[in-house]
Each structure stands twice: as structure tokens, then as C-alpha cells.
Write an enzyme that holds these catalytic residues in place. Structure first.
Site, PDB file in Angstrom:
ATOM      1  N   ASN A   1       0.981   2.403   1.106  1.00 49.34           N
ATOM      2  CA  ASN A   1       0.845   1.229   1.965  1.00 49.34           C
ATOM      3  C   ASN A   1       0.066   1.596   3.234  1.00 49.34           C
ATOM      4  O   ASN A   1      -0.786   0.830   3.700  1.00 49.34           O
ATOM      5  CB  ASN A   1       2.235   0.689   2.328  1.00 49.34           C
TER       6      ASN A   1
ATOM      7  N   CYS B   1       9.557  -2.106   6.962  1.00 49.53           N
ATOM      8  CA  CYS B   1       9.855  -3.406   6.364  1.00 49.53           C
ATOM      9  C   CYS B   1      11.365  -3.486   6.145  1.00 49.53           C
ATOM     10  O   CYS B   1      12.091  -2.499   6.330  1.00 49.53           O
ATOM     11  CB  CYS B   1       9.112  -3.569   5.030  1.00 49.53           C
TER      12      CYS B   1
ATOM     13  N   HIS C   1      12.479   1.958  -3.178  1.00 49.05           N
ATOM     14  CA  HIS C   1      11.543   1.844  -4.304  1.00 49.05           C
ATOM     15  C   HIS C   1      12.208   1.454  -5.617  1.00 49.05           C
ATOM     16  O   HIS C   1      11.554   0.913  -6.515  1.00 49.05           O
ATOM     17  CB  HIS C   1      10.827   3.180  -4.522  1.00 49.05           C
TER      18      HIS C   1
ATOM     19  N   SER D   1       6.262   2.141   6.339  1.00 48.59           N
ATOM     20  CA  SER D   1       7.091   3.351   6.326  1.00 48.59           C
ATOM     21  C   SER D   1       7.007   4.124   7.646  1.00 48.59           C
ATOM     22  O   SER D   1       7.481   5.257   7.731  1.00 48.59           O
ATOM     23  CB  SER D   1       6.646   4.261   5.173  1.00 48.59           C
TER      24      SER D   1
ATOM     25  N   THR E   1       5.078  -4.453  -5.767  1.00 45.48           N
ATOM     26  CA  THR E   1       5.317  -5.348  -4.634  1.00 45.48           C
ATOM     27  C   THR E   1       4.415  -5.072  -3.431  1.00 45.48           C
ATOM     28  O   THR E   1       4.188  -5.969  -2.621  1.00 45.48           O
ATOM     29  CB  THR E   1       6.786  -5.255  -4.165  1.00 45.48           C
TER      30      THR E   1
ATOM     31  N   GLU F   1       8.127   3.212  -7.218  1.00 43.86           N
ATOM     32  CA  GLU F   1       8.471   1.835  -7.577  1.00 43.86           C
ATOM     33  C   GLU F   1       7.988   1.498  -8.982  1.00 43.86           C
ATOM     34  O   GLU F   1       8.707   0.896  -9.776  1.00 43.86           O
ATOM     35  CB  GLU F   1       7.854   0.838  -6.583  1.00 43.86           C
TER      36      GLU F   1
ATOM     37  N   CYS G   1       5.094  -8.560  -2.372  1.00 39.29           N
ATOM     38  CA  CYS G   1       5.950  -8.885  -1.232  1.00 39.29           C
ATOM     39  C   CYS G   1       5.110  -9.448  -0.092  1.00 39.29           C
ATOM     40  O   CYS G   1       4.185  -8.785   0.394  1.00 39.29           O
ATOM     41  CB  CYS G   1       6.704  -7.641  -0.770  1.00 39.29           C
TER      42      CYS G   1
ATOM     43  N   HIS H   1       3.775   6.091  -9.052  1.00 35.79           N
ATOM     44  CA  HIS H   1       4.475   5.694  -7.820  1.00 35.79           C
ATOM     45  C   HIS H   1       5.938   5.421  -8.162  1.00 35.79           C
ATOM     46  O   HIS H   1       6.257   4.913  -9.242  1.00 35.79           O
ATOM     47  CB  HIS H   1       3.820   4.437  -7.250  1.00 35.79           C
TER      48      HIS H   1
END
Length: 283
Positions: free
Chosen positions: A225, A13, A74, A267, A164, A128, A195, A126
Site C-alpha cells: 500500500n 486504517c 490480512h 501501515s 482489498t 491477504e 476497501c 501477499h
């Protein structure tokens, strides 16, 4: 003849691309540390390590002085920036703009209305989420699923945000349940902070998976993800396998197969999906 297609919408991304470009630029100027894996993909981490990017953890970070440290997409809590100032560490900030905007929004709401419960829908621990919770002096409550809703006091005002990269459907479900449990007259605010560059991949990847006899989903073992998108692929095509690289492909998977689809997480580097495609063609 066996056809092999790489999903052109899979791969890094914007936030990850930005972080890697910043790292490569800085590596041209000398030594660079990265706080945590720059991306949840061991092959890409190794590629950058080979050209000088050293991954460190928070314990090591606290001991450094007078160096450059890259913060990955992140994001990080305020404490990290405080330590950097004290230790004369130059921060190369590659926090994703979407994450940075969310951090600022949470920070504003926390300091403006301290009586409100800040709730984060995301994965506890996590990177983030740690950065987001840090905007509230560590007081935000993290909700990973509806099983965690007992942590909320529904008699007090609640403000809900989302990591996100979380599922849009999951977020909507959490919103509906919280709304139904709030006591009469008690305020409930929520912000859809997911996102869309990530969320919009789900309908596309479902369609992509359904077009092929076999799907190879390429992602690192640490990628949350990747796990989520792999499950979406599996729903559309039972003949889907999660692999981290070409060495994990089993030749028997190709028996009776006419078309193979290769896709990946936010990723997953494109070069790795291309290596998977080459291995398939070799068989």
C-alpha cells in the site's frame, strides 16, 4: 519560516488499529504470538516486540501448542484455523472485517458453483491474497496485471474478485479486458471488493502532495500500500521522497524549501510521522 504539515488522513486504517489494540490488550494478560508481522512497518513491529509480542512464521506456528496466537488484519486461510484446533492454540482473530467479508463471499461462490473459475486481482504471495486463495482450496488464479491474463480460460465462466488494497483504476481496466475476451455466451461475474477507506486516500493524497514544496512519504519497505500511495504522491509532486524513518532524511532536501508535507501508508503509525516532523523542525 519553514512550515511542516502532517496529513491527518494518513496512517493506520481501521483494520490495523483494531489488530494493534487487540494485541496490546492481550499482552496485558501474558505471552502472545503474532503470525507474521502485525503491520508492514518495522518500527511498529519493534515497539510491540519490546512489550512482549513475538512474531512467528507459519513453520513455527505448526509446532506451537497450548498458546495464544494473534492473526493480523490480512487474514488467514482455513488451514491455519485447522492447525490451531489440532494444537489447542487460542486464536485472537484480528482479521479486518472487510477482508473477512471478502473471504466469506469467495468461499460461498467457490462451493456453490465449482465449475466457475475464481480469479483474484492482487499480488501473488501477499498475506491477504494467500488467505483469499485458501477459501478455494488453493485453486483460485491470481492476476497481478493485464500481463497475467493468459492464465485465464475465457471459454469457461469467470468470477473476479479484488484484493482489498488494490488500485480501483487497475481493477476497472482488468474488468474491461476480461469482458472483451470472454467467448460469446460465457458468463463473467465480478465484484468490486476494494476497501474504500484505502482507495479514497488516493485523490486526497494527490491533493495533499500538490500543496507542498517537499513531500516525505513515510512507509515500511514491505508495505505494498505504501509503494502504491508513494507513486501517487510522486505523480502530484516530483519532489517526493520515500523514507522509513527520520534517520533517512537528507538535510540538502530542505534547501530553498518553504513547506514540507508528511504523509504515509495505511501501515504507517502516526507517532512515526510525528518523529519525522520533529526531525525536520530540528534542521
Amino acid at each position: 519560516m519553514l512550515s511542516v504539515e502532517i496529513d491527518q488522513d494518513s496512517g493506520f486504517c481501521f483494520g490495523v488499529v483494531n489488530a494493534i489494540q487487540k494485541a496490546e490488550k492481550e499482552l496485558g494478560n501474558g505471552k502472545l504470538y503474532c503470525l507474521g508481522d502485525i503491520v508492514h512497518n518495522s518500527q511498529e513491529v519493534e515497539r510491540l516486540r519490546a512489550v512482549g509480542l513475538e512474531t512467528i512464521d507459519h513453520k513455527q506456528f505448526k509446532k506451537l501448542k497450548n498458546v495464544k496466537v494473534l492473526l493480523r488484519a490480512h487474514g488467514e486461510p482455513p488451514e491455519t484455523y485447522r492447525i490451531a484446533r489440532e494444537n489447542n492454540i487460542e486464536i485472537i482473530d484480528a482479521t479486518c472485517p472487510v477482508v473477512l467479508q471478502l473471504q466469506r463471499k469467495i468461499h460461498r461462490h467457490y462451493y456453490k458453483e465449482k465449475e466457475i473459475h475464481i480469479i483474484m486481482y492482487g499480488k501473488a504471495g501477499h498475506a491477504e491474497v494467500n488467505g483469499l486463495v485458501g477459501q478455494t482450496e488453493g485453486k483460485a488464479i491470481v492476476i497481478g496485471s493485464k500481463d497475467d491474463l493468459h492464465l485465464i480460460d475465457f471459454s469457461k465462466p469467470v468470477c473476479l474478485f479484488a484484493q482489498t488494497t488494490e488500485s480501483l483504476d487497475g481493477f476497472k481496466e482488468i474488468v474491461e479486458i476480461i469482458q472483451s475476451r470472454m467467448l460469446p455466451g460465457v458468463k463473467f461475474f465480478y465484484f468490486d471488493t476494494i476497501c474504500r477507506q484505502v482507495a479514497n486516500r488516493i485523490p486526497h493524497i494527490r491533493e495533499f502532495a500538490g500543496k507542498h514544496d517537499l513531500v516525505l512519504f513515510v512507509a515500511g519497505k514491505k508495505s505494498s500500500n505504501g509503494k502504491a500511495l508513494f507513486e501517487e504522491c510522486k505523480k502530484s509532486n516530483e519532489n517526493t521522497y520515500l523514507i522509513s524513518g527520520p534517520e533517512e532524511i537528507m538535510p540538502e532536501w530542505l534547501n530553498g524549501i518553504n513547506s514540507v508535507g508528511i504523509c504515509g501508508a495505511t501501515s504507517t503509525p502516526k507517532w512515526l510521522m510525528e518523529e519525522v516532523a520533529e526531525k525536520i523542525r530540528y534542521f
